[in-house]
Design a protein around this motif. Structure first.
Motif, PDB file in Angstrom:
ATOM      1  N   UNK A 166       9.451 -21.364  62.528  1.00  0.00           N
ATOM      2  CA  UNK A 166       8.476 -22.184  62.529  1.00  0.00           C
ATOM      3  C   UNK A 166       8.331 -22.902  63.659  1.00  0.00           C
ATOM      4  N   UNK A 167       9.703 -22.955  65.043  1.00  0.00           N
ATOM      5  CA  UNK A 167       9.157 -23.384  66.401  1.00  0.00           C
ATOM      6  C   UNK A 167       8.085 -22.471  67.265  1.00  0.00           C
ATOM      7  N   UNK A 168       8.811 -21.594  66.993  1.00  0.00           N
ATOM      8  CA  UNK A 168       8.292 -19.787  67.410  1.00  0.00           C
ATOM      9  C   UNK A 168       6.170 -19.871  67.215  1.00  0.00           C
ATOM     10  N   UNK A 169       6.733 -20.215  65.864  1.00  0.00           N
ATOM     11  CA  UNK A 169       4.672 -19.385  65.136  1.00  0.00           C
ATOM     12  C   UNK A 169       4.028 -21.097  65.490  1.00  0.00           C
ATOM     13  N   UNK A 177      19.709 -23.128  51.737  1.00  0.00           N
ATOM     14  CA  UNK A 177      18.123 -23.026  52.269  1.00  0.00           C
ATOM     15  C   UNK A 177      17.528 -23.682  52.020  1.00  0.00           C
ATOM     16  N   UNK A 178      17.428 -23.808  51.268  1.00  0.00           N
ATOM     17  CA  UNK A 178      16.457 -25.629  50.493  1.00  0.00           C
ATOM     18  C   UNK A 178      16.965 -26.465  50.969  1.00  0.00           C
ATOM     19  N   UNK A 179      18.279 -26.723  50.722  1.00  0.00           N
ATOM     20  CA  UNK A 179      18.422 -28.301  51.280  1.00  0.00           C
ATOM     21  C   UNK A 179      18.756 -28.749  52.165  1.00  0.00           C
ATOM     22  N   UNK A 203      14.290 -29.400  51.188  1.00  0.00           N
ATOM     23  CA  UNK A 203      13.414 -29.064  50.390  1.00  0.00           C
ATOM     24  C   UNK A 203      13.308 -29.840  49.107  1.00  0.00           C
ATOM     25  N   UNK A 204      12.618 -29.521  48.097  1.00  0.00           N
ATOM     26  CA  UNK A 204      12.932 -30.118  47.298  1.00  0.00           C
ATOM     27  C   UNK A 204      13.280 -29.223  45.948  1.00  0.00           C
ATOM     28  N   UNK A 205      14.261 -29.357  45.045  1.00  0.00           N
ATOM     29  CA  UNK A 205      14.551 -28.379  44.230  1.00  0.00           C
ATOM     30  C   UNK A 205      13.450 -27.479  42.988  1.00  0.00           C
ATOM     31  N   UNK A 206      12.686 -27.987  43.108  1.00  0.00           N
ATOM     32  CA  UNK A 206      11.569 -27.125  42.258  1.00  0.00           C
ATOM     33  C   UNK A 206      11.286 -25.839  43.512  1.00  0.00           C
ATOM     34  N   UNK A 230       8.255 -24.289  53.577  1.00  0.00           N
ATOM     35  CA  UNK A 230       8.671 -25.742  54.154  1.00  0.00           C
ATOM     36  C   UNK A 230       7.840 -25.184  55.841  1.00  0.00           C
ATOM     37  N   UNK A 231       6.456 -25.277  55.510  1.00  0.00           N
ATOM     38  CA  UNK A 231       5.724 -24.995  56.808  1.00  0.00           C
ATOM     39  C   UNK A 231       4.751 -26.139  56.169  1.00  0.00           C
ATOM     40  N   UNK A 232       4.765 -26.354  54.806  1.00  0.00           N
ATOM     41  CA  UNK A 232       3.599 -27.422  54.058  1.00  0.00           C
ATOM     42  C   UNK A 232       4.750 -28.635  54.672  1.00  0.00           C
ATOM     43  N   UNK A 233       6.186 -28.434  53.897  1.00  0.00           N
ATOM     44  CA  UNK A 233       6.466 -29.922  53.996  1.00  0.00           C
ATOM     45  C   UNK A 233       6.489 -30.082  55.387  1.00  0.00           C
ATOM     46  N   UNK A 234       6.259 -29.859  56.759  1.00  0.00           N
ATOM     47  CA  UNK A 234       6.345 -30.025  58.163  1.00  0.00           C
ATOM     48  C   UNK A 234       4.921 -30.253  58.366  1.00  0.00           C
TER      49      UNK A 234
END
Ligand SMILES: Nc1ncnc2c1ncn2[C@@H]1O[C@H](COP(=O)(O)OP(=O)(O)O)[C@@H](O)[C@H]1O
Ligand SMILES: N[C@@H](CC(=O)OP(=O)(O)O)C(=O)O
Length: 453
Positions: free
Chosen positions: A21-24, A79-81, A85-88, A130-134
């Motif tokens: 994410x940081x690199x992007x 990874x989600x944990x 990220x939500x369990x969805x 994950x990107x969206x969550x950020x």
């Protein structure tokens, strides 16, 4: 605009995805992100792709795949944990995998492809979440919607030419596009994967289709090294390579880049940059059409095991019209493809990958060659390693073969065959597998260790 591929090691854990994410985020040109399935977190770990293949194979044997399904899901849920990220998303992945496993199994290889492609497909969805969550606009892109069409060859698909034009319209889409690597769709709408490590190929196809300025390939090493780092410790880094050099090297064992991943980028003249996710400020290795020859004659030495040779000798073979064609026709009738054909006046060797040359075929092939071609001698040798010495500079440098042969002789390595080949940038040595590492070290010593550039 840059197309950026992250390999399995770069996406193996939540911590790694944070780095991605940081690199992007650090470069607004990084617009299209190609992702692999979660790879190994440590040496003894298993790649998600391997777990998925096992899972599909168990289904085909009518065994319960539960333990494999659980191991795959455990990777995504951990990874989600980590990424909070939500369990969805994990539920979505679970449903997707269950759906694939319930699909038709009448074409086993097609079924395996469908299951193994879920590794990248689901990871792309997770990374997009994950990107969206950020707070970053990011979209998962389905390869079928984008137009990535491939041939219907399970585990070995080839891109169809119309793909390139279709992909161009992705440029109009907003936000960061997260694209799953490794697979495409046939015209009939079925999933087919490239050969292993094929997310590199997806990245190159996208770079071509989107007419990107650069294709960045992020992995877990600072650069392409002049020799495999598991054979020589801390080998010299290569700053620049030509497409031809890298193609030869990756074909011959530099697993850092898939050997079919260069042609699409090369055709569109797009440079490729290999970089390290764990050390993004390192400059990495650039692959371009032409480079300055500053490294001496040799730029890299690659090696790979698992080859065998069929040596055929017949007096006056050179005068017999159609001999080569008839010989290759015999191999063709067994569905065998060859890698190299070094030849002399009265003899010829055909080098094949050993895994396709089943021991049961051996006797039959030998007999057919002997009777149909009336040969003097046919010898089949297994357990060979091929060593490829590569460098554009070799063309202008007399004596490279002599230096290489002398280095091998000094290391007590018996050369089974040499093929200077029609490629102007490489020279191949066949040695016994047992001698492979010693041979590579001796060549490295000759062309790199003792040389100051
Ligand atoms: N000459 C080479 N230079 C750099 N890496 C190499 C070379 N030959 C083999 N490798 C291996 O390639 C690995 C990276 O490729 P791979 O495991 O497919 O990465 P990814 O998970 O990013 O797809 C490195 O960790 C290294 O062990
Ligand atoms: N996951 C696939 C495709 C791939 O490219 O993976 P990686 O980037 O980890 O080499 C494989 O293991 O073959």
């Amino acid at each position: 605009m840059k197309v950026v591929k992250f390999g399995g090691s770069s996406l193996a854990s939540g911590k790694q995805i944070e780095k991605v994410f940081q690199i992007v985020q650090s470069d607004f040109e990084r617009r299209v992100i190609v992702v692999s399935a979660p790879g190994k977190r440590f040496a003894a770990d298993r790649k998600v792709t391997d777990l998925l293949i096992e899972c599909a194979e168990q289904c085909l044997l009518n065994n319960d795949p539960l333990q494999w399904v659980e191991r795959v899901l455990e990777r995504y849920s951990s990874i989600a944990l980590e990424l909070q990220l939500s369990n969805e998303i994990v539920k979505e992945i679970e449903n997707d995998l269950a759906g694939r496993l319930a699909e038709d199994r009448s074409k086993p290889n097609q079924f395996i492809d469908l299951v193994k492609a879920s590794g990248e497909d689901n990871h792309a969805k997770l990374v997009a979440a994950y990107f969206l969550k950020q707070g970053v606009e990011a979209h998962y892109v389905n390869p079928k919607d984008a137009g990535l069409f491939v041939s219907a060859d399970p585990g070995n698909a080839q891109v169809l030419p119309e793909t390139y034009e279709l992909l161009y319209s992705l440029r109009e889409r907003s936000g960061i596009l997260i694209f799953p690597g490794f697979f495409g769709y046939s015209k009939e709408g079925d999933v087919y994967t490239f050969s292993r490590s094929g997310s590199d190929v997806t990245g190159s196809i996208l770079a071509n289709g989107l007419k990107a300025d650069l294709y960045e390939n992020f992995t877990d090493v600072d650069a392409v090294y002049s020799v495999n780092p598991s054979i020589v410790s801390r080998p010299r880094e290569v700053k620049e390579l030509t497409y031809r050099e890298m193609r030869e090297l990756s074909y011959a064992g530099f697993s850092v880049l898939h050997d079919e991943a260069l042609v699409p980028a090369f055709k569109a003249g797009i440079p490729v940059q290999i970089k390290n996710t764990n050390n993004p400020s390192a400059p990495g290795t650039r692959i371009v059409s032409e480079r300055d020859n500053t490294n001496g004659p040799v730029v890299g030495i690659a090696s790979d095991q698992g080859f065998c040779s069929i040596y055929v000798s017949k007096y006056l073979m050179n005068r017999e019209v159609g001999f080569g064609r008839k010989l290759l026709a015999i191999l063709e009738s067994f569905g065998l493809s060859y890698e190299h054909i070094p030849s002399g006046i009265d003899d010829i060797s055909i080098i094949l990958r050993e895994n396709q040359f089943k021991p049961l075929m051996e006797k039959e092939i030998k007999e057919r060659i002997e009777t149909e071609l009336r040969t003097d001698e046919v010898v089949i040798e297994r357990g060979l390693a091929l060593i490829m010495v590569v460098g554009e500079g070799m063309r202008h440098n007399i004596g490279t073969t002599a230096r290489a042969s002398k280095a091998l002789a000094n290391a007590n390595v018996n050369i089974e065959m040499i093929n200077q080949g029609s490629s102007e940038v490489s020279m191949m040595f066949g040695v016994k597998e047992i001698d492979e590492k010693r041979a590579v070290r001796a060549l490295y010593e000759e062309f790199f260790a003792a040389v100051t550039v």
